[in-house]
Structure formats: C-alpha cells, structure tokens
Design a protein around this motif. Structure first.
Motif, PDB file in Angstrom:
ATOM      1  N   ARG A 120       0.833  -1.201   0.000  1.00 38.53           N
ATOM      2  CA  ARG A 120       0.000   0.000   0.000  1.00 38.53           C
ATOM      3  C   ARG A 120       0.871   1.255   0.000  1.00 38.53           C
ATOM      4  N   LEU A 123       2.076   1.821  -3.579  1.00 41.41           N
ATOM      5  CA  LEU A 123       1.019   2.377  -4.429  1.00 41.41           C
ATOM      6  C   LEU A 123       0.781   3.849  -4.109  1.00 41.41           C
ATOM      7  N   SER A 124       0.908   4.230  -2.845  1.00 32.77           N
ATOM      8  CA  SER A 124       0.676   5.622  -2.463  1.00 32.77           C
ATOM      9  C   SER A 124       1.713   6.558  -3.075  1.00 32.77           C
ATOM     10  N   ASP A 128       0.324  10.290 -10.099  1.00 29.66           N
ATOM     11  CA  ASP A 128      -1.006  10.221 -10.703  1.00 29.66           C
ATOM     12  C   ASP A 128      -0.917   9.943 -12.193  1.00 29.66           C
ATOM     13  N   MET A 134       2.144   1.613 -11.690  1.00 33.53           N
ATOM     14  CA  MET A 134       1.123   0.863 -10.966  1.00 33.53           C
ATOM     15  C   MET A 134       1.173  -0.621 -11.339  1.00 33.53           C
ATOM     16  N   GLY A 169      -7.915   3.277  -4.046  1.00 31.60           N
ATOM     17  CA  GLY A 169      -7.259   3.738  -5.261  1.00 31.60           C
ATOM     18  C   GLY A 169      -8.183   3.688  -6.452  1.00 31.60           C
ATOM     19  N   ASP A 170      -7.871   4.501  -7.449  1.00 29.32           N
ATOM     20  CA  ASP A 170      -8.575   4.492  -8.729  1.00 29.32           C
ATOM     21  C   ASP A 170      -7.679   3.747  -9.714  1.00 29.32           C
ATOM     22  N   PHE A 176      -3.747   7.206  -6.524  1.00 32.68           N
ATOM     23  CA  PHE A 176      -3.804   6.653  -5.180  1.00 32.68           C
ATOM     24  C   PHE A 176      -3.551   7.753  -4.163  1.00 32.68           C
ATOM     25  N   THR A 180      -2.381   5.477   3.979  1.00 30.72           N
ATOM     26  CA  THR A 180      -2.523   4.021   3.883  1.00 30.72           C
ATOM     27  C   THR A 180      -3.338   3.431   5.024  1.00 30.72           C
TER      28      THR A 180
END
Length: 709
Positions: A120, A123-124, A128, A134, A169-170, A176, A180
């Motif tokens: 996590r 991913l953070s 964008d 990703m 997340g998208d 993201f 977390t």
C-alpha cells in the motif's frame, strides 16, 4: 445486527443488506448470492469460521473486477441497540464501538482483506496517471501478499465508489491517496478480541443430504447435543451407570466363547511365527465406553414417520422426515448454546424448504421466533415468502448484470406496506424471484399471454425470467410501487384494458331496454378506463422501472381485432350447444362489424366464464396466432434484452415450423440457416439477421415480435 455491507466479495461488487430485530428473510433466485451473503456473515460472527476469515484467496474477489490485484474485499456489519450490560460495553467500547463515549449503542465490525502495508505504501507513491508504475507493483502480487484485518469503530462507507477510490485507489486512472491507514477504517481488533467469541451464533445449512451429516460423528447434530449435555452430568450420580458398564464389559470378556476365541488366536499366531515373534499379550475387550461423554455419544435416534408405530433409524426416514428431524436438532442445539451467552443471539437458516412440505414451510416460518434472537432465512420458496413480512425482506437479484440487494419496503409508509403484504400470497409472491414482471388484471390474460408467447417464440416466459402475475383487479399500484430506484430495480410492465367503446354508444330512439343497458354499461366502462389510464400514467411517470400498456377495448375484443377471428370461431361449438345459436355466433364473429363481433365475443366470455373461455381459446391456438401489439410492447419493456443464443433458438424454432408448413422453398431455408449460424458466431448483427428473416419469411408471426426489438 442492523446492516451488512459487502464490497468486492464474490457475487457482489457493492451491496448493502438491512435487517430488523426478530425474523428476516433473504429472497432470491438461484445464483444471486444468498449463500455468499451467509458465508460473509459467518466470517464475521461464526467462531467456527475464524480460520477461514484469515484464508481468503483470489477466488473470493468479485469477478466483475477483472484483475483483482490491489483491490480490497470488505465485509462490514453494523449493530444497533447495544445493551448497557458491562461485558457488552467492555467489548464494544474497546473494540467495535463507533465513538469513545460510554455507553455506546451502535457498533461496527469490518473484515478487510487488503494488500500488506508495504505494498500500500508503494502504491501511495505512484505518480497520478502512471499506469506503468502501478502495473509493476500489481502484476507480481499473489494472495500471499494480502492480509486479513478486523477493525471496529469504523465510519468508512466502502459502498460509496468515490470513498473507495480515495482510500483504496482508482485503478483505471492509476491515482492513489497518500494515506494508507485512514482513521475512518477504525481500530484494528486483536485476534483474541473477536466478536464471534462473545455471541451465540448458529448456522443451519441448506437441507439437501442430511443423512450424510448424521453419519459423520463431527457434524451429527444429535452427537453435538449429547456432547454438550455430557459435560453437565454429575459424575458421582452417573457412577451407578458406569459401574454397571464396567461389570458388563467384564462379563462379556469372560464369556467362555470369547475366551476360547482369544486362546485360539494366540495359539494360531504361535503356530504361524513361533514363540519369539508372537505378541507378549493379547486380549479381547468389550468396547462399551465407561465414561459419561462416550456413553452419550453412543446413543442413536430412532423415529417413527407420521401415523406409523415402527421406529427406524434416520436413514430409513423419507427425505422430508430426515430434514425435519435434522432442522429440529439444530434448532435445539441453538437453544442450548444461546442460553449460555449474554451478548447477542444469531440464527441463520439456509433454504429450509428443501424436501419439506409446503404446509410445514409456512408453519415453521410463522412459529420460529426465539426471544432476543435475530433469525435470518434465505429462501426461494413462495410459501415462505408469502408469510414473510415485507419490511423484514431483503431481495437478492440481478440488475444490469450485477447482483444487488433490494429492500422492498424502503420508503413506504405503513399503509402502503399493508397493501403490499395483503397482495403477496403464494402466487403473487412469485414476482419477488423474477428478473422482470408483467402485471395483468384478470384470468384471461394470465392464461393466454404465456400460451401466445410460447406458441410464437418456442420459449416460455419462465425461460426468459419473467413472472406474469394476476392482480385480479385494477389496483396495480399496490404491487407496482415495489419497483422503483429506491426499492426493487427490476422492470415491471402493467397491462390493463382501456375499456373504450367499440361501437356508437349514443342513445337512439329505437333502442331496446337491453341495448340501452348495454350502451350505458359501455359508456361507464369507457369513462372508468380513461380515468384509470390517467391514474396509472401519473403513477408510472418518471419511474424507469414501471411502464403501462393498454388494450384499446378489452382483451377479448383486442385479441379478435389483432387477427384471431378463426381461433374464436373455432371454439363456438364448445360454447354453444344450440345449432342456430352456433350459426349466429359464427356469423357475428366473421361480420367485420365491431358492434356485432365485439358484443358476441364478450357474451361468449361471460357465459362460459372468462377463465374457462380463455382455456378454450388457448387450446385452439398454434404458432400462427396474432399477438396484440400492446402485449408485445409490454414484453419488450419487461425483457428489453434477449440473448443471442435465445434469438438463435427462437428463429430455429420458427424455421422448423415453416419447413413443416411447406410455405417457403427449401433453398431459402438453407441460406437463412447459414446466416443464422453466422449471427450466433457474432459475424452478423441482430438488425441484419432480423431484416433477413423479415425478407425471407414475410408472413411469419415472429416478425411481429422482431419489430419490437
């Protein structure tokens, strides 16, 4: 338990179920997720499922996700009216309570299956829109990279797609958040503080093959009852029995025949392998247990079927009898268990109707209501749904390809709920299980609509997932109000008559008294029908799930005017016995005069009884029947999408009939079959194959249906 929410779990992308105190019903057709809902509840509350909660895998993710990697499974439960009992408050204040105030009256618990913290964190940190970064994190993931956590005091709403995207997340846009472990998730509950350890919870699985459970010592409900009782036995008082067992064992072992066999076994071994390799000792001992626990476990249940004096084992009972005994023992096991727990009692019963007579189903549901216990049934029995309370129902169904939870009483007042409850008898409650519904006002429509459609399409409305429900009145709103964005999101067609006059009903000086009465009645019906249309159109306005469809006059007249004169003429001899009346009736029906044929067919229907008249008509129908346009429009609204395979089967059926009639040259058939196969294979569009069918078979009645799609 007031609410259960599922996110990305098995059948459900996002679904929320609401429950009341007392008895609740979960209704739905096969394959909509009733069993998965029960499993989700068990993962939260069943102490026997704690291990399974920590062993979720990729097969538990919602299939609609496509790629599950990175997504979370969340199962949430909300509890209301938490008691002020000290032990209860201690559990929820330190664990699942939604606030820090004491005492709490509302609590939540979440089961979250998510990637471990380091993933996590990675991913953070993805920029964008950086899909490549990703994917480099997600693609290598396995379920071994996931963790199961339980949280309490949560305020998170995972059913909100925007909130889910902000926290999890998208994945479409590779966006993201930086947090977390957002505070809305609540406090992590240690494994030893599981709510399941503090509640009384019993699950009775679908009753299909209970004989096997009786043979299995671990799952045998009688064994479980006896095991629980054996722990309460006064050992000193029970010693009288165990002493007798010990004495009996000694007597059996000392029996001369037993000792002779023992002696012969020892001698045979010595003769075979000699003294050096023979066992040092050998005994034959009685296996009767001499302790309370094992003695209780050795007991078996013998039952006599209703009206019989013979008592046999469970495996000698009928399926219904065995299932009823199994259910009884499981309910008793729950009663024993719930009496020892203080916090809450939950009883889940999956499909109790299996192999149980309909009267028993209704009686069981009506009488099973333990105090201080929340009971949740799942069922697809119309008998159980008939006696269920609408305000305590959850309906599981498919809407636009997704499994969803519908709450039929949401937003209704007490009067409206009362109206719905009165209408939903065992026949009408069938609409709760359907994928879509057509409501009709009388017996003629109920009998003839399905027959007409089956004759033309070759498939029945049941195969299409449509329930046709006879309201037996024009009070459609009392049932149709169930179909709404807020309640059941399924299509509902309302089909009724306008009852418009089909002749000049203005009074004339020479009118006979009978004709005058007939005209007055026709005018009243015309006005009532027009007012009904205004009322129903206003009711359905703005509701995408309900639409209204009208016969211009009455069903019988519109059926005749659609082109079915020969069908009506064909049953005249079944309606009238007098030869002169038969001739007059046939002449009226074939006259082309709307007054004569309309009056005649209504007279025939009234004299025979509308239901019996419809049965006579149904027996005289074939694949050439003309289905009135408003009926086809109602079908189109209720079932707007017909699958490629179903259309293939429908057209193949019509080709077979046309070939049998010999109306179209065989080369045309051969060419169209090739086109139809290409349509099935996805090489030809539906508009193209529809146009080809109309061109090759212009007089086929299927074109009436195809024209609506």
């Amino acid at each position: 338990m007031s609410k259960v929410s599922l996110t990305n779990y098995r059948n459900f992308e996002r679904a929320t179920f609401e429950f009341n105190a007392g008895v609740n019903t979960v209704i739905g057709e096969n394959g909509t997720g009733k069993t998965n809902l029960f499993r989700a509840i068990r993962l939260l509350l069943d102490e026997n499922m704690i291990g399974a909660a920590y062993r979720l895998d990729d097969g538990d993710f919602h299939r609609g996700l496509g790629d599950w990697r990175g997504h979370w499974i969340v199962i949430s439960a909300q509890f209301e009216d938490i008691t002020a009992d000290e032990s209860v408050q201690a559990l929820f204040v330190h664990g699942a309570g939604v606030t820090d105030d004491e005492p709490v009256d509302t609590a939540t618990i979440n089961l979250i299956f998510r990637p471990r913290k380091e993933i996590r964190m990675e991913l953070s940190q993805v920029a964008d829109g950086d899909v490549g970064a990703m994917r480099s994190i997600l693609d290598p993931l396995t379920v071994d990279d996931y963790e199961t956590v339980f949280t309490g005091r949560s305020t998170a709403d995972f059913s909100d797609p925007d909130w889910y995207a902000s926290v999890v997340g998208d994945f479409d846009s590779a966006v993201f958040g930086s947090e977390t472990e957002p505070p809305e998730l609540g406090a992590t509950l240690p494994r030893q503080l599981a709510v399941s350890k503090e509640v009384s919870f019993s699950y009775i699985q679908a009753l299909r093959d209970v004989i096997q459970d009786f043979r299995n010592n671990r799952s045998n409900p009688l064994r479980n009852l006896l095991r629980s009782k054996s722990g309460e036995v006064d050992e000193a008082g029970f010693k009288v029995i165990t002493d007798k067992v010990i004495e009996l064992n000694g007597s059996i072992e000392a029996w001369p025949d037993v000792q002779e066999i023992r002696k012969d076994i020892r001698q045979t071994i010595k003769d075979a392998v000699g003294e050096a390799y023979s066992p040092s000792s050998l005994s034959i001992k009685s296996g009767l247990p001499d302790d309370a626990d094992h003695l209780f476990q050795s007991l078996n249940l013998f039952v006599g079927e209703d009206g019989e004096t013979y008592e046999g084992g469970i495996d000698e009972l009928s399926l219904g009898g065995a299932n009823l005994i199994y259910l009884t023992l499981k309910l008793l096991e729950f009663k024993y268990q719930s009496s020892t727990r203080a916090i809450a009692n939950f009883l889940l019963i999956e499909e109790p109707e299996a192999h149980i007579h309909t009267h028993i189903q209704k009686t069981l549901f009506d009488r099973l209501n333990y105090p201080d216990t929340q009971v949740i049934y799942s069922t697809h029995s119309t008998q159980i749904s008939e006696v269920s309370q609408v305000e305590s129902m959850n309906i599981v169904g498919r809407s636009e390809g997704k499994c969803e939870a519908f709450r039929p009483a949401r937003g209704l007042d007490n009067a409206q709920i009362g109206h719905v409850q009165r209408y939903l008898d065992a026949v009408r409650s069938n609409l709760l299980f359907a994928r879509s519904v057509i409501l009709v006002e009388g017996d003629a429509e109920e009998i003839l609509f399905p027959v007409m459609l089956k004759n033309v399409l070759g498939v029945g409305i049941d195969e299409l997932g449509i329930s046709l429900v006879n309201i037996r009145s024009t009070g459609f709103e009392n049932v149709a109000l169930l179909f709404d964005d807020e309640r059941i999101r399924k299509k509902c067609s309302v089909v009724t008559d306008l009852d418009a006059t089909f002749f000049d009903a203005s009074p004339q000086p020479g009118d006979s008294p009978a004709l005058t009465t007939f005209k007055r009645r026709a005018v009243r019906s015309d006005r009532t029908g027009a007012a009904r249309k205004v009322r129903l159109d206003d009711f359905a306005a703005g509701n995408p799930w309900v639409s209204t469809f009208y016969a211009d006059h009455t069903f019988e007249v519109d059926f005749l005017e659609a082109g079915n004169t020969s069908t009506a003429v064909g049953i005249v001899d079944d309606v009238y016995s007098d030869a002169a009346t038969r001739l007059a009736a046939k002449a009226d029906l074939e006259s082309g005069d709307s007054y004569r044929y309309g009056k005649r067919i209504l007279t025939m229907a009234r004299s025979s009884g509308k239901g019996w008249f419809a049965i006579l008509l149904a027996g005289n129908l074939d694949h050439r029947v003309f289905i009135p346009g408003y009926v086809l429009e109602a079908l189109r609204f209720a079932h707007p999408v017909i699958s490629v395979e179903t259309w293939f089967n429908i057209m193949s059926y019509r080709l077979h009939l046309d070939l049998a009639d010999g109306t179209t040259p065989e080369p045309v058939h051969v060419a169209f079959r090739a086109e139809l196969s290409n349509y099935r294979a996805g090489q030809v569009s539906f508009p193209a194959v529809k146009a080809r069918f109309a061109s090759d078979f212009p007089h086929d009645r299927l074109n009436d249906v195809l024209g609506k799609y």
